[in-house]
Design an enzyme around this catalytic site. Structure first.
Site, PDB file in Angstrom:
ATOM      1  NE  ARG A 213      -3.558   0.492   0.374  1.00  0.00           N
ATOM      2  CZ  ARG A 213      -4.516   0.978   1.173  1.00  0.00           C
ATOM      3  NH1 ARG A 213      -5.093   0.215   2.063  1.00  0.00           N
ATOM      4  NH2 ARG A 213      -4.899   2.236   1.059  1.00  0.00           N
TER       5      ARG A 213
ATOM      6  CE1 TYR B 296      -1.311   4.766   3.178  1.00  0.00           C
ATOM      7  CE2 TYR B 296       0.372   3.293   4.053  1.00  0.00           C
ATOM      8  CZ  TYR B 296      -0.877   3.492   3.501  1.00  0.00           C
ATOM      9  OH  TYR B 296      -1.688   2.414   3.261  1.00  0.00           O
TER      10      TYR B 296
END
Length: 122
Positions: free
Chosen positions: A7, A108
């Site tokens: 992710r 992220y």
């Protein structure tokens, strides 16, 4: 060997082509670096953008990278949940790897760090 998901997400300051493409490259380069991957290990990349990012397709930036021309890429709109993070690009990279789930580094960047601090090792 297993297929694992990586992710990642990054925010963009403005809805303009170049900032979107640059943010896409920044995120992909960091995912590649943190996970020591090469394009041949990638099964596919699913890319979403929030509805406020419509100036270009993020996949264009990836297609221009050396060795990434044959990697299957798909762009889509993120679910428009009220109050969610604006101007955000998200990745779900499907990787063929011998790494365990705990060895995967999710990335992220920018304002997207608030999305999943529990997964982010950056």
């Amino acid at each position: 060997m297993s297929v694992r998901g990586i992710r990642g997400a990054i925010t963009v300051d403005v809805n303009e082509k170049e900032p979107i493409l640059q943010a896409t490259l920044e995120l992909l380069n960091e995912v590649v670096k943190q996970n020591a991957i090469v394009p041949d290990d990638i099964a596919s990349v699913f890319i979403t953008v929030t509805q406020d990012l419509d100036a270009t397709f993020p996949a264009i930036a990836i297609r221009q990278m050396g060795g990434w021309d044959l990697v299957p890429l798909m762009c889509a709109l993120e679910v428009p949940v009220k109050g969610s993070l604006d101007r955000c690009i998200r990745f779900m990279i499907h990787l063929n790897t011998d790494k365990s789930q705990s060895e995967i580094n999710h990335v992220y960047l920018g304002g997207a760090r608030v999305l999943r601090p529990d997964l982010s090792k950056s």
